[in-house]
Design a protein around this motif. Structure first.
Motif, PDB file in Angstrom:
ATOM      1  N   ASP A 108       0.781  -1.221   0.051  1.00 50.76           N
ATOM      2  CA  ASP A 108       0.004  -0.096  -0.024  1.00 50.76           C
ATOM      3  C   ASP A 108       0.897   1.268  -0.168  1.00 50.76           C
ATOM      4  O   ASP A 108       1.559   1.515   0.956  1.00 50.76           O
ATOM      5  CB  ASP A 108      -0.966   0.017   1.294  1.00 50.76           C
ATOM      6  CG  ASP A 108      -1.873   1.126   1.369  1.00 50.76           C
ATOM      7  OD1 ASP A 108      -1.828   2.219   0.483  1.00 50.76           O
ATOM      8  OD2 ASP A 108      -2.464   1.299   2.266  1.00 50.76           O
ATOM      9  N   PRO A 109       0.763   1.956  -1.155  1.00 44.04           N
ATOM     10  CA  PRO A 109       1.708   3.181  -1.077  1.00 44.04           C
ATOM     11  C   PRO A 109       1.318   4.213  -0.001  1.00 44.04           C
ATOM     12  O   PRO A 109       2.244   4.840   0.518  1.00 44.04           O
ATOM     13  CB  PRO A 109       1.356   3.623  -2.648  1.00 44.04           C
ATOM     14  CG  PRO A 109       1.001   2.794  -3.394  1.00 44.04           C
ATOM     15  CD  PRO A 109       0.139   1.744  -2.463  1.00 44.04           C
ATOM     16  N   ARG A 110      -0.019   4.478   0.548  1.00 43.22           N
ATOM     17  CA  ARG A 110      -0.198   5.222   1.460  1.00 43.22           C
ATOM     18  C   ARG A 110       0.302   4.554   2.774  1.00 43.22           C
ATOM     19  O   ARG A 110       0.947   5.573   3.650  1.00 43.22           O
ATOM     20  CB  ARG A 110      -1.744   5.276   1.767  1.00 43.22           C
ATOM     21  CG  ARG A 110      -2.162   6.118   2.729  1.00 43.22           C
ATOM     22  CD  ARG A 110      -3.629   6.305   2.704  1.00 43.22           C
ATOM     23  NE  ARG A 110      -4.140   5.109   3.580  1.00 43.22           N
ATOM     24  CZ  ARG A 110      -4.218   5.035   5.248  1.00 43.22           C
ATOM     25  NH1 ARG A 110      -3.856   5.992   5.655  1.00 43.22           N
ATOM     26  NH2 ARG A 110      -4.651   3.992   5.440  1.00 43.22           N
ATOM     27  N   ALA A 111       0.419   3.472   3.067  1.00 39.35           N
ATOM     28  CA  ALA A 111       1.188   3.040   4.415  1.00 39.35           C
ATOM     29  C   ALA A 111       2.477   3.122   4.200  1.00 39.35           C
ATOM     30  O   ALA A 111       3.141   3.592   5.276  1.00 39.35           O
ATOM     31  CB  ALA A 111       0.829   1.678   4.341  1.00 39.35           C
ATOM     32  N   ALA A 112       3.048   3.047   2.968  1.00 36.12           N
ATOM     33  CA  ALA A 112       4.505   3.297   2.989  1.00 36.12           C
ATOM     34  C   ALA A 112       5.044   4.713   3.506  1.00 36.12           C
ATOM     35  O   ALA A 112       6.109   5.182   3.622  1.00 36.12           O
ATOM     36  CB  ALA A 112       5.105   2.916   1.610  1.00 36.12           C
ATOM     37  N   SER A 113       3.877   5.647   2.818  1.00 36.55           N
ATOM     38  CA  SER A 113       4.183   7.128   3.044  1.00 36.55           C
ATOM     39  C   SER A 113       4.441   7.327   4.402  1.00 36.55           C
ATOM     40  O   SER A 113       5.106   8.585   4.786  1.00 36.55           O
ATOM     41  CB  SER A 113       3.225   7.941   2.421  1.00 36.55           C
ATOM     42  OG  SER A 113       2.040   7.955   3.178  1.00 36.55           O
ATOM     43  N   TYR A 114       4.222   6.495   5.329  1.00 34.90           N
ATOM     44  CA  TYR A 114       4.430   6.885   6.858  1.00 34.90           C
ATOM     45  C   TYR A 114       5.843   6.434   7.200  1.00 34.90           C
ATOM     46  O   TYR A 114       6.284   6.907   8.191  1.00 34.90           O
ATOM     47  CB  TYR A 114       3.565   6.077   7.750  1.00 34.90           C
ATOM     48  CG  TYR A 114       2.024   6.523   7.726  1.00 34.90           C
ATOM     49  CD1 TYR A 114       1.576   7.397   8.875  1.00 34.90           C
ATOM     50  CD2 TYR A 114       1.268   6.325   6.654  1.00 34.90           C
ATOM     51  CE1 TYR A 114       0.483   7.851   9.105  1.00 34.90           C
ATOM     52  CE2 TYR A 114      -0.342   6.869   6.665  1.00 34.90           C
ATOM     53  CZ  TYR A 114      -0.621   7.657   7.816  1.00 34.90           C
ATOM     54  OH  TYR A 114      -1.918   8.166   8.105  1.00 34.90           O
ATOM     55  N   ALA A 115       6.752   5.747   6.532  1.00 35.04           N
ATOM     56  CA  ALA A 115       7.904   5.526   6.648  1.00 35.04           C
ATOM     57  C   ALA A 115       8.766   6.492   6.322  1.00 35.04           C
ATOM     58  O   ALA A 115       8.460   7.500   5.704  1.00 35.04           O
ATOM     59  CB  ALA A 115       8.189   4.231   5.876  1.00 35.04           C
ATOM     60  N   ASP A 116      10.003   6.675   7.138  1.00 39.92           N
ATOM     61  CA  ASP A 116      11.185   7.246   6.692  1.00 39.92           C
ATOM     62  C   ASP A 116      11.830   7.110   5.341  1.00 39.92           C
ATOM     63  O   ASP A 116      12.458   7.865   4.750  1.00 39.92           O
ATOM     64  CB  ASP A 116      12.272   7.364   7.816  1.00 39.92           C
ATOM     65  CG  ASP A 116      11.668   7.455   9.122  1.00 39.92           C
ATOM     66  OD1 ASP A 116      11.220   8.579   9.345  1.00 39.92           O
ATOM     67  OD2 ASP A 116      11.954   6.924  10.022  1.00 39.92           O
ATOM     68  N   ARG A 117      11.889   5.939   4.958  1.00 39.04           N
ATOM     69  CA  ARG A 117      12.245   5.242   3.806  1.00 39.04           C
ATOM     70  C   ARG A 117      11.691   4.073   3.111  1.00 39.04           C
ATOM     71  O   ARG A 117      11.258   3.333   3.826  1.00 39.04           O
ATOM     72  CB  ARG A 117      13.879   4.922   4.173  1.00 39.04           C
ATOM     73  CG  ARG A 117      14.758   4.093   3.224  1.00 39.04           C
ATOM     74  CD  ARG A 117      15.920   3.574   3.998  1.00 39.04           C
ATOM     75  NE  ARG A 117      16.817   2.840   3.230  1.00 39.04           N
ATOM     76  CZ  ARG A 117      17.411   1.630   3.413  1.00 39.04           C
ATOM     77  NH1 ARG A 117      17.269   1.103   4.743  1.00 39.04           N
ATOM     78  NH2 ARG A 117      18.375   1.227   2.717  1.00 39.04           N
ATOM     79  N   VAL A 118      11.670   4.126   1.821  1.00 38.82           N
ATOM     80  CA  VAL A 118      10.798   2.873   1.220  1.00 38.82           C
ATOM     81  C   VAL A 118      12.157   2.213   0.384  1.00 38.82           C
ATOM     82  O   VAL A 118      12.916   2.958  -0.555  1.00 38.82           O
ATOM     83  CB  VAL A 118       9.823   3.234   0.036  1.00 38.82           C
ATOM     84  CG1 VAL A 118       9.051   2.122  -0.266  1.00 38.82           C
ATOM     85  CG2 VAL A 118       8.885   4.133   1.072  1.00 38.82           C
ATOM     86  N   VAL A 119      12.248   0.953   0.390  1.00 43.65           N
ATOM     87  CA  VAL A 119      13.185   0.322  -0.638  1.00 43.65           C
ATOM     88  C   VAL A 119      12.177  -0.875  -1.499  1.00 43.65           C
ATOM     89  O   VAL A 119      11.214  -1.473  -1.028  1.00 43.65           O
ATOM     90  CB  VAL A 119      13.959  -0.831   0.631  1.00 43.65           C
ATOM     91  CG1 VAL A 119      14.719  -1.797  -0.400  1.00 43.65           C
ATOM     92  CG2 VAL A 119      14.824  -0.133   1.456  1.00 43.65           C
ATOM     93  N   PHE A 120      12.802  -0.765  -2.667  1.00 43.83           N
ATOM     94  CA  PHE A 120      11.606  -1.556  -3.693  1.00 43.83           C
ATOM     95  C   PHE A 120      12.441  -2.712  -4.188  1.00 43.83           C
ATOM     96  O   PHE A 120      13.683  -2.421  -4.579  1.00 43.83           O
ATOM     97  CB  PHE A 120      11.505  -0.418  -4.889  1.00 43.83           C
ATOM     98  CG  PHE A 120      10.659   0.644  -4.593  1.00 43.83           C
ATOM     99  CD1 PHE A 120       9.191   0.849  -4.488  1.00 43.83           C
ATOM    100  CD2 PHE A 120      11.351   2.134  -4.040  1.00 43.83           C
ATOM    101  CE1 PHE A 120       8.666   1.938  -4.217  1.00 43.83           C
ATOM    102  CE2 PHE A 120      10.681   3.129  -3.757  1.00 43.83           C
ATOM    103  CZ  PHE A 120       9.196   3.165  -3.635  1.00 43.83           C
ATOM    104  N   LEU A 121      11.877  -3.711  -4.292  1.00 38.96           N
ATOM    105  CA  LEU A 121      12.467  -4.776  -4.923  1.00 38.96           C
ATOM    106  C   LEU A 121      11.698  -5.389  -6.293  1.00 38.96           C
ATOM    107  O   LEU A 121      10.564  -4.960  -6.316  1.00 38.96           O
ATOM    108  CB  LEU A 121      12.047  -6.050  -3.857  1.00 38.96           C
ATOM    109  CG  LEU A 121      13.176  -6.359  -2.917  1.00 38.96           C
ATOM    110  CD1 LEU A 121      13.032  -5.291  -1.719  1.00 38.96           C
ATOM    111  CD2 LEU A 121      12.988  -7.814  -2.278  1.00 38.96           C
ATOM    112  N   ALA A 122      12.228  -5.914  -7.179  1.00 37.88           N
ATOM    113  CA  ALA A 122      11.875  -6.336  -8.453  1.00 37.88           C
ATOM    114  C   ALA A 122      12.533  -7.734  -8.814  1.00 37.88           C
ATOM    115  O   ALA A 122      13.928  -7.523  -8.826  1.00 37.88           O
ATOM    116  CB  ALA A 122      11.785  -5.297  -9.518  1.00 37.88           C
TER     117      ALA A 122
END
Length: 256
Positions: free
Chosen positions: A212-226
């Motif tokens: 959920d992008p909205r949930a991730a926006s509460y974090a200090d940092r987002v790490v993306f995997l593919a």
């Protein structure tokens, strides 16, 4: 080439993966869930892990927490090398140094909120610090609900009890796997605000897997995997910025 995402060298690293590969199956049926992942998670920081379905985000969290074995590489909690631990050592690590929050609240229905919060300490034979317990309860806002059983609590309140249970043993890092996945929007916001506040006011370290992008926006940092690799990161994320990154990853996956 695998991207390497590092935390600031000025702050302590709470958890890290070094060259982590995880394979499932054999021969033609073999699937690579993780492919040489290098990543660090800074102490006192809220990090979200995101990626398309099947990208390896939950596998990464499970390997970091010692819930799944590695095919290659090393995993550390602080300076403890998790990938070399025996089953007994892993049990002690998860009991004393790691907290867990999952989609399912996993509360015992016959216990009150307070008893559920204190359960990990009771199992470990440890007595809680009253000051810390009071601080955690105040942070989750459940002071008037400690005597209630799970069926007497809303979904958001039950998840906050689960969050407090993860915090009460003062772990070095908390792993949260889709903690708002079973909650409505309002309850999910309650939990996310608590997680963010626990980092800012209690100094907790949180690693959260979410779609959920909205949930991730509460974090200090987002790490993306593919495709089992870390491909990008985002600091001070907004929901729109996270969504744009995810759209790019989804587009790349469709082209591939």
């Amino acid at each position: 080439m695998t991207a390497t995402i590092s935390a600031s060298t000025k702050r302590q690293v709470a958890a890290r993966a070094v060259g982590v590969t995880k394979l499932y199956g054999e021969g033609e049926a073999q699937v690579a869930a993780l492919r040489g992942v290098d990543v660090e998670f800074t102490a006192g920081e809220f990090t979200a892990i995101m990626g398309p379905s099947g990208s390896g985000k939950s596998t990464l969290m499970h390997t970091l927490a010692g819930l799944d074995t590695l095919t290659e590489g090393e995993v550390y909690i602080g300076d403890a090398r998790v990938s070399d631990m025996s089953d007994k050592e892993l049990t002690l690590l998860r009991r004393n140094r790691i907290g867990f929050i999952f989609q399912q609240f996993n509360l015992l229905p016959t216990l009150t909120a307070e008893e559920n919060i204190l359960l990990p300490l009771a199992i470990a034979g440890r007595k809680p610090s009253k000051d810390w317990f009071d601080r955690v309860v105040d942070t989750v806002g459940l002071g008037q609900r400690l005597g209630h059983r799970p069926t007497q609590l809303s979904g958001g309140q039950q998840q906050r009890v689960a969050c407090a249970r993860a915090l009460v043993s003062q772990p070095e890092v908390i792993f949260a796997d889709e903690p708002t996945g079973n909650l409505d929007s309002a309850s999910g916001t309650e939990v996310l605000e608590f997680l963010r506040d626990s980092v800012r006011t209690l100094g907790q370290t949180i690693v959260m897997v979410t779609h959920d992008p909205r949930a991730a926006s509460y974090a200090d940092r987002v790490v993306f995997l593919a495709d089992g690799r870390i491909v990008d990161e985002l600091r001070e994320p907004t929901a729109d910025a996270v969504l744009d990154k995810m759209r790019n990853l989804d587009s790349r996956a469709r082209v591939a």
